[in-house]
Design a protein around this motif. Structure first.
Motif, PDB file in Angstrom:
ATOM      1  N   GLU A  40       6.221 -36.721  66.991  1.00  0.00           N
ATOM      2  CA  GLU A  40       7.458 -36.666  67.770  1.00  0.00           C
ATOM      3  C   GLU A  40       7.786 -37.990  68.449  1.00  0.00           C
ATOM      4  N   ILE A  41       6.814 -38.907  68.497  1.00  0.00           N
ATOM      5  CA  ILE A  41       7.083 -40.226  69.080  1.00  0.00           C
ATOM      6  C   ILE A  41       7.894 -41.032  68.085  1.00  0.00           C
ATOM      7  N   ARG A  42       9.002 -41.607  68.528  1.00  0.00           N
ATOM      8  CA  ARG A  42       9.925 -42.252  67.599  1.00  0.00           C
ATOM      9  C   ARG A  42       9.283 -43.405  66.824  1.00  0.00           C
ATOM     10  N   GLN A  43       9.753 -43.609  65.609  1.00  0.00           N
ATOM     11  CA  GLN A  43       9.170 -44.590  64.700  1.00  0.00           C
ATOM     12  C   GLN A  43       9.926 -45.910  64.677  1.00  0.00           C
ATOM     13  N   VAL A  44      11.252 -45.884  64.820  1.00  0.00           N
ATOM     14  CA  VAL A  44      12.032 -47.115  64.690  1.00  0.00           C
ATOM     15  C   VAL A  44      12.674 -47.479  66.029  1.00  0.00           C
ATOM     16  N   SER A  45      12.383 -48.673  66.509  1.00  0.00           N
ATOM     17  CA  SER A  45      12.935 -49.133  67.770  1.00  0.00           C
ATOM     18  C   SER A  45      14.418 -49.448  67.640  1.00  0.00           C
ATOM     19  N   LYS A  46      15.153 -49.246  68.732  1.00  0.00           N
ATOM     20  CA  LYS A  46      16.565 -49.597  68.750  1.00  0.00           C
ATOM     21  C   LYS A  46      16.750 -51.117  68.702  1.00  0.00           C
ATOM     22  N   LEU A  47      15.683 -51.861  68.958  1.00  0.00           N
ATOM     23  CA  LEU A  47      15.764 -53.316  68.905  1.00  0.00           C
ATOM     24  C   LEU A  47      15.526 -53.854  67.502  1.00  0.00           C
ATOM     25  N   PRO A  59       5.525 -58.726  60.363  1.00  0.00           N
ATOM     26  CA  PRO A  59       4.916 -58.676  61.698  1.00  0.00           C
ATOM     27  C   PRO A  59       5.270 -57.375  62.414  1.00  0.00           C
ATOM     28  N   PHE A  60       4.333 -56.863  63.217  1.00  0.00           N
ATOM     29  CA  PHE A  60       4.607 -55.636  63.959  1.00  0.00           C
ATOM     30  C   PHE A  60       3.980 -55.723  65.343  1.00  0.00           C
ATOM     31  N   SER A  61       4.391 -54.801  66.219  1.00  0.00           N
ATOM     32  CA  SER A  61       3.846 -54.742  67.582  1.00  0.00           C
ATOM     33  C   SER A  61       3.215 -53.378  67.823  1.00  0.00           C
ATOM     34  N   LEU A  62       2.239 -53.379  68.724  1.00  0.00           N
ATOM     35  CA  LEU A  62       1.511 -52.146  69.024  1.00  0.00           C
ATOM     36  C   LEU A  62       1.247 -52.084  70.525  1.00  0.00           C
ATOM     37  N   LEU A  63       1.567 -50.959  71.134  1.00  0.00           N
ATOM     38  CA  LEU A  63       1.291 -50.723  72.548  1.00  0.00           C
ATOM     39  C   LEU A  63       0.022 -49.894  72.684  1.00  0.00           C
ATOM     40  N   ILE A  81      -1.543 -52.693  77.281  1.00  0.00           N
ATOM     41  CA  ILE A  81      -1.639 -53.948  76.530  1.00  0.00           C
ATOM     42  C   ILE A  81      -0.737 -53.893  75.304  1.00  0.00           C
ATOM     43  N   VAL A  82      -0.046 -54.978  75.058  1.00  0.00           N
ATOM     44  CA  VAL A  82       0.799 -55.096  73.868  1.00  0.00           C
ATOM     45  C   VAL A  82       0.164 -56.113  72.922  1.00  0.00           C
ATOM     46  N   ILE A  83       0.083 -55.739  71.657  1.00  0.00           N
ATOM     47  CA  ILE A  83      -0.475 -56.618  70.627  1.00  0.00           C
ATOM     48  C   ILE A  83       0.591 -56.856  69.570  1.00  0.00           C
ATOM     49  N   THR A  84       0.769 -58.107  69.170  1.00  0.00           N
ATOM     50  CA  THR A  84       1.630 -58.409  68.023  1.00  0.00           C
ATOM     51  C   THR A  84       0.766 -59.034  66.934  1.00  0.00           C
ATOM     52  N   ALA A  85       1.016 -58.649  65.691  1.00  0.00           N
ATOM     53  CA  ALA A  85       0.232 -59.135  64.555  1.00  0.00           C
ATOM     54  C   ALA A  85       1.161 -59.748  63.517  1.00  0.00           C
ATOM     55  N   SER A 129       9.598 -47.766  78.246  1.00  0.00           N
ATOM     56  CA  SER A 129       9.613 -48.568  79.470  1.00  0.00           C
ATOM     57  C   SER A 129       9.012 -49.951  79.236  1.00  0.00           C
ATOM     58  N   VAL A 130       7.937 -50.032  78.464  1.00  0.00           N
ATOM     59  CA  VAL A 130       7.341 -51.324  78.135  1.00  0.00           C
ATOM     60  C   VAL A 130       8.294 -52.133  77.257  1.00  0.00           C
ATOM     61  N   GLU A 131       8.906 -51.476  76.308  1.00  0.00           N
ATOM     62  CA  GLU A 131       9.858 -52.140  75.422  1.00  0.00           C
ATOM     63  C   GLU A 131      11.008 -52.732  76.230  1.00  0.00           C
ATOM     64  N   ASN A 132      11.501 -51.983  77.211  1.00  0.00           N
ATOM     65  CA  ASN A 132      12.601 -52.461  78.055  1.00  0.00           C
ATOM     66  C   ASN A 132      12.162 -53.645  78.908  1.00  0.00           C
ATOM     67  N   LEU A 133      10.955 -53.599  79.432  1.00  0.00           N
ATOM     68  CA  LEU A 133      10.447 -54.690  80.267  1.00  0.00           C
ATOM     69  C   LEU A 133      10.313 -55.980  79.472  1.00  0.00           C
TER      70      LEU A 133
END
Length: 301
Positions: A40-47, A59-63, A81-85, A129-133
């Motif tokens: 149920e957690i959304r897969q595609v960000s509005k960004l 490249p992708f990001s992971l919270l 923590i946010v990780i980008t690969a 909330s993290v995405e918005n920040l």
């Protein structure tokens, strides 16, 4: 009962990917994934205009959320923590977000400490909330029960880290320099804050140290011999919106991103009391610089 502080496991995807990729334990692994998957957690960000295609090594990001769950209490994500690969540069960037950061809680129509987002609305509200920040797309989220930290470190055979300052906490003495930690020692190592000259920022640095060590151990095929222990721990303590196939794609195409890890940090903000409650106020220029670095790493215009 000891207060538990934690570290978290993006290595879950590498653990599971290694097990399937190099063995015939498919049924056991897929059963575990059905348990930990949160569809149920959304897969595609509005960004983003389109979903990340892992098979194309984009490249992708992971919270990562470390949550101290209690009876009749959802808990708060005290580790964020946010990780980008980025496989094209064989690199990973890691940024810790102070848990007391004052920011908008998306979906709650209020500003509060960012670690309250999980308490209000679970993984989904924390993700938004993290995405918005940070103003970057958050593609995937992994939530780990803090109690699993000790267990995971022991499963991978302990970790080796470089300790910047000698200190003593609980029943352990941690010397300056290279030290090896089992699960119980690692738990004490990452939770110490009061005797660190950098306070909570020093603790965040130690958390990222141990995370990097766990990641590198977890990506090793040598961990296969105790795959049942790994699956059992993940099933009890981890939840994610990543699918089975996405985890396999990450293991196959992104393992090299662990070769070069860069830790970013928020250091220029300041503490402030509002209505008697202490918050961490981000330095706007520093926040903007971090956002720029992460967008560049994600190859976002």
């Amino acid at each position: 009962m000891k207060k538990r502080i934690i570290w978290i496991i993006v290595a879950a995807s590498f653990f599971i990917g290694c097990i399937v990729y190099a063995s015939s334990f498919y049924n056991e692994v897929s059963t575990t994934l059905e348990t930990i998957h949160e569809p149920e957690i959304r897969q595609v960000s509005k960004l983003r205009t389109t979903e990340v295609e892992l098979v194309k090594k984009q490249p992708f990001s992971l919270l990562l959320l470390g949550v101290d769950e209690r009876e009749n209490d959802k808990g708060r994500s005290d580790t964020i923590i946010v990780i980008t690969a980025n496989p094209s540069t064989n690199s990973t960037k890691i940024i810790s977000i102070p848990r007391d950061t004052y920011t908008e809680i998306i979906g709650k129509n209020k500003v509060d400490k960012i670690n309250h987002a999980y308490a209000f609305g679970g993984m989904d509200m924390a993700l938004h909330s993290v995405e918005n920040l940070l103003n970057i797309p958050i593609d995937y989220v992994v939530q780990v029960n803090m109690e699993s930290f000790l267990e995971i470190v022991d499963i991978v055979g302990g970790v080796t880290v470089e300790n910047a300052n000698a200190f003593q906490v609980d029943d352990f003495i941690f010397d300056e320099g290279t030290i090896h930690l089992d699960g119980e020692q690692a738990l004490s190592y990452v939770r110490m804050r009061m005797d660190d000259p950098l306070g909570d920022f020093g603790r965040q640095a130690r958390q990222k140290q141990v995370l990097q060590a766990v990641l590198q151990k977890g990506a090793s095929i040598n961990s296969l011999w105790n795959y049942k222990d790994i699956l059992s721990s993940l099933q009890k303590n981890l939840r994610t919106n990543m699918t089975f196939e996405q985890m396999i794609d990450i293991q196959k195409g992104y393992k090299s991103t662990l070769n070069q890890m860069e830790s970013l940090s928020f250091e220029k903000g300041e503490g402030k009391k509002i209505d008697g409650i202490w918050y961490f106020m981000m330095d706007e220029e520093e926040l903007k610089n971090v956002t720029t670095k992460l967008k560049e790493h994600l190859e976002i215009e």
